[in-house]
Design a protein around this motif. Structure first.
Motif, PDB file in Angstrom:
ATOM      1  N   GLY A 292       0.826  -1.208   0.000  1.00 35.64           N
ATOM      2  CA  GLY A 292       0.000   0.000   0.000  1.00 35.64           C
ATOM      3  C   GLY A 292       0.852   1.245   0.000  1.00 35.64           C
ATOM      4  O   GLY A 292       2.048   1.195  -0.309  1.00 35.64           O
ATOM      5  N   GLU A 293       0.235   2.352   0.330  1.00 39.80           N
ATOM      6  CA  GLU A 293       0.919   3.643   0.247  1.00 39.80           C
ATOM      7  C   GLU A 293       0.790   4.379   1.588  1.00 39.80           C
ATOM      8  O   GLU A 293      -0.305   4.464   2.144  1.00 39.80           O
ATOM      9  CB  GLU A 293       0.249   4.456  -0.883  1.00 39.80           C
ATOM     10  N   ILE A 294       1.905   4.894   2.066  1.00 39.93           N
ATOM     11  CA  ILE A 294       1.880   5.736   3.275  1.00 39.93           C
ATOM     12  C   ILE A 294       1.681   7.172   2.813  1.00 39.93           C
ATOM     13  O   ILE A 294       2.429   7.668   1.967  1.00 39.93           O
ATOM     14  CB  ILE A 294       3.198   5.629   4.067  1.00 39.93           C
ATOM     15  N   VAL A 295       0.657   7.820   3.354  1.00 44.28           N
ATOM     16  CA  VAL A 295       0.280   9.141   2.845  1.00 44.28           C
ATOM     17  C   VAL A 295       0.184  10.128   4.010  1.00 44.28           C
ATOM     18  O   VAL A 295      -0.429   9.812   5.036  1.00 44.28           O
ATOM     19  CB  VAL A 295      -1.109   9.048   2.148  1.00 44.28           C
ATOM     20  N   PRO A 296       0.777  11.316   3.871  1.00 48.61           N
ATOM     21  CA  PRO A 296       0.563  12.322   4.908  1.00 48.61           C
ATOM     22  C   PRO A 296      -0.899  12.774   4.844  1.00 48.61           C
ATOM     23  O   PRO A 296      -1.377  13.136   3.756  1.00 48.61           O
ATOM     24  CB  PRO A 296       1.526  13.454   4.527  1.00 48.61           C
ATOM     25  N   TYR A 297      -1.582  12.743   5.956  1.00 43.82           N
ATOM     26  CA  TYR A 297      -3.037  12.913   5.874  1.00 43.82           C
ATOM     27  C   TYR A 297      -3.603  13.457   7.180  1.00 43.82           C
ATOM     28  O   TYR A 297      -3.292  12.960   8.259  1.00 43.82           O
ATOM     29  CB  TYR A 297      -3.643  11.526   5.611  1.00 43.82           C
ATOM     30  N   LYS A 298      -4.418  14.481   7.043  1.00 42.41           N
ATOM     31  CA  LYS A 298      -5.204  14.938   8.191  1.00 42.41           C
ATOM     32  C   LYS A 298      -6.502  15.481   7.621  1.00 42.41           C
ATOM     33  O   LYS A 298      -6.490  16.529   6.969  1.00 42.41           O
ATOM     34  CB  LYS A 298      -4.454  16.018   8.963  1.00 42.41           C
ATOM     35  N   ASP A 299      -7.563  14.767   7.771  1.00 41.04           N
ATOM     36  CA  ASP A 299      -8.871  15.058   7.165  1.00 41.04           C
ATOM     37  C   ASP A 299      -8.831  14.985   5.633  1.00 41.04           C
ATOM     38  O   ASP A 299      -9.808  14.650   4.994  1.00 41.04           O
ATOM     39  CB  ASP A 299      -9.417  16.438   7.592  1.00 41.04           C
TER      40      ASP A 299
END
Ligand code: ATP
Length: 547
Positions: A292-299
């Motif tokens: 999979g993919e690690i993604v910077p994410y907040k909302d």
């Protein structure tokens, strides 16, 4: 016992012949003499590695430590070492020359074996933190003190990570196939799965290709996607039901969970577990490997650059965790509860993946069933609206082929950037565009004039092309029949997905999938983009691939 001397002599023979067949035969003969324990060590050393890529023991002996060790052992000055290095441009060659005048010798005549070298480097690599450099220097000096000039040369070459003898992993695979009478295709395919030349050698030795299995904490290469230019082409190519997944903009990662412990591996198969403590909790009581993919994410997704702050950091502080929250979008499962799933179709793998009941910060990659061009366009728009990069479209029957860019997975990307360029030449098109100038060669500016960077055929309407034909004919400076060289006056804004290095154009670069966004009637040639801007975009893109 396999000695370092014999290893060095084999390397020297390989270096001295330009014939590929001869290289393969020298290597194959050598491999046949090695024991089962020595084989993986020798194969890694031949490709200037000591451990598998995911091993947390990195040898990491810096150029300056290697230089210090050579200086101390040979008692030469810094200047002499520098001059010898400059003479060859290779520290290994320099070491050989300087060792010929070696002053320090040990009292006991010693024969270094490959196992000795491996054990010594293991000691050097296992020491971390304070004092590590001293330990490495001591270990290296200990080894060099026992080396003859040719042994020193190849030991140093291995440690510098470059042999420069015309031997790469592909050639070694050929030698493995030749040595044990195996098919090269099978050796290569197994090599992509096991992702470590040492391990590949053992598979080739045993010839047990069907038994190649995955296991946790031993990453495999990632399956890649081929790029396609448009939804229409994807629909025409497959003509069947497909899974469209959002293309998340982060770093690709395999998460391995043994049920008790989790480890994370990057696209280059490096262990990046320490950078992402939020995924450290086992998510299943069974052993699992996710892709999979690690993604910077907040909302919503955050800029990709935020991940840079996480990678290659010694310590991930609480502040950093808060500043750069990340989530994982799982889109595949490669191994579950003792079974390797890569030869099963994606539809089956996805079902098993969904049975895992992943909890935040682990999420399932979203999946939309598509078939027609319109479905794909809709999914693509939805992806961009949510802040993702486009789509990765996958055939439901696709097996997982590690390290391969088959056309079972294709990607549709939003444009990487746009450039303002100037048209320098125009050609007549084909078919319904046979009588109009519809193909444009364009350039960016540099200190020594305009540099061609690509050609675009699409993006303008028929009406615009008619208008362009009139204008381009009027500003033609050289008419070569089919091709017209024009005054550099018309500025285009072109979009593209990638920049590649290329000798095809005078700029040294080429744009991938260039398309005209619009004609910039409001701009003149002085305002077009520069070659430096092209380099800048290229470098950001290249940096991303290294993560
Ligand atoms: P490539 O990875 O194909 O060499 P690249 O490094 O330039 O090219 P991209 O063109 O951005 O990467 O696209 C491929 C990458 O997209 C994958 O390696 C993976 O990291 C990422 N990706 C994001 N979402 C998905 C998804 N749903 N399925 C597969 N890959 C995905």
């Amino acid at each position: 016992m396999a000695t370092l001397l014999e290893f060095a002599e084999v390397c020297e023979k390989i270096k001295l012949t330009t014939s590929k067949n001869q290289k393969v035969s020298i290597l194959a003969n050598y491999l046949l003499k090695l024991s089962r324990n020595e084989l993986p060590i020798a194969c890694r050393l031949l490709t200037s590695k000591v451990f598998p890529p995911w091993d947390t023991r990195a040898v990491n002996i810096s150029y300056s430590t290697i230089s210090d060790a050579i200086k101390e052992i040979t008692e030469v000055s810094e200047d002499k070492l520098k001059a010898t290095y400059i003479k060859y441009g290779d520290l290994g060659e320099a070491a050989e020359e300087l060792m010929k005048g070696k002053k320090i010798t040990t009292l006991i005549q010693n024969t270094l074996t490959l196992q000795d070298v491996y054990s010594a480097l293991d000691t050097a690599a296992s020491k971390k933190g304070e004092g590590a450099t001293e330990v490495r220097l001591r270990v290296l000096k200990g080894l060099l003190a026992l080396c003859s000039p040719i042994e020193a040369k190849y030991l140093v070459k291995v440690l510098c990570g470059e042999m420069r003898i015309g031997l790469d992993e592909g050639l070694l695979e050929e030698a493995l196939a030749a040595a044990y009478g195996r098919s090269l295709k099978q050796v290569r395919e197994a090599g992509l799965i096991v992702a470590d030349i040492g391990e590949s050698a053992l598979v080739a030795l045993d010839g047990n290709f069907d038994a190649v299995k995955l296991s946790v904490f031993h990453p495999t290469n990632f399956m890649l996607a081929e790029e396609m230019p448009s939804p229409q082409e994807v629909a025409d190519y497959f003509r069947c039901d497909l899974y469209a997944e959002y293309k998340y903009d982060g770093v690709r990662a395999q998460i391995h969970s043994s049920g008790k412990e989790v480890r994370i591996f990057s696209r280059r198969l490096e262990d990046v577990t320490n950078s992402f403590p939020e995924f450290s909790k086992p998510f299943s009581d069974k052993a699992v490997i996710l892709d999979g993919e690690i993604v910077p994410y907040k909302d919503a997704p955050l800029p990709f650059q935020m991940l840079q702050r996480r990678l290659h950091r010694k310590e991930i502080t609480k502040e950093l965790l808060e500043e750069t929250p990340v989530v994982y979008f799982a889109f595949d499962i490669l191994y579950y509860n003792g079974e390797t799933y890569i030869s099963r179709p994606l539809r089956e793998r996805r079902m098993i993946l969904e049975g895992l009941n992943l909890q935040p910060p682990l999420y399932y990659a979203n999946q939309i069933k598509v078939k027609l061009k319109e479905d794909i366009e809709e999914a693509f728009e939805a992806s961009l609206k949510l802040g993702y990069e486009g789509l990765v479209i996958k055939h439901p029957d696709s097996v997982y082929t590690p390290g391969k860019r088959g056309k079972k997975w294709v990607k549709l990307k939003k444009e990487l950037a746009t450039l303002d360029v100037v048209i320098v030449a125009a050609e007549y098109g084909h078919g319904k565009r046979a009588g109009v100038l519809s193909d444009y060669t364009f350039a960016v500016k540099s200190e020594d004039g305009l540099k061609v960077i690509g050609k675009a055929y699409s993006g303008l309407t028929d009406k615009e092309i008619d208008e362009m034909t009139k204008i381009l004919s009027a500003i033609t400076v050289k008419d070569l029949g089919h091709l017209k060289i024009v005054e550099p006056k018309i500025v285009l804004e072109v979009a593209f997905n990638n920049i590649q290095k290329s000798s095809r154009h005078s700029s040294g670069y080429a744009l991938r999938f260039p398309r005209i966004k619009r004609v910039r009637w409001d701009k003149n040639v002085d305002e077009i983009d520069t070659i430096d801007r092209v380099k800048e975009i290229y470098e950001i893109q290249a940096y991303k691939k290294m993560l």
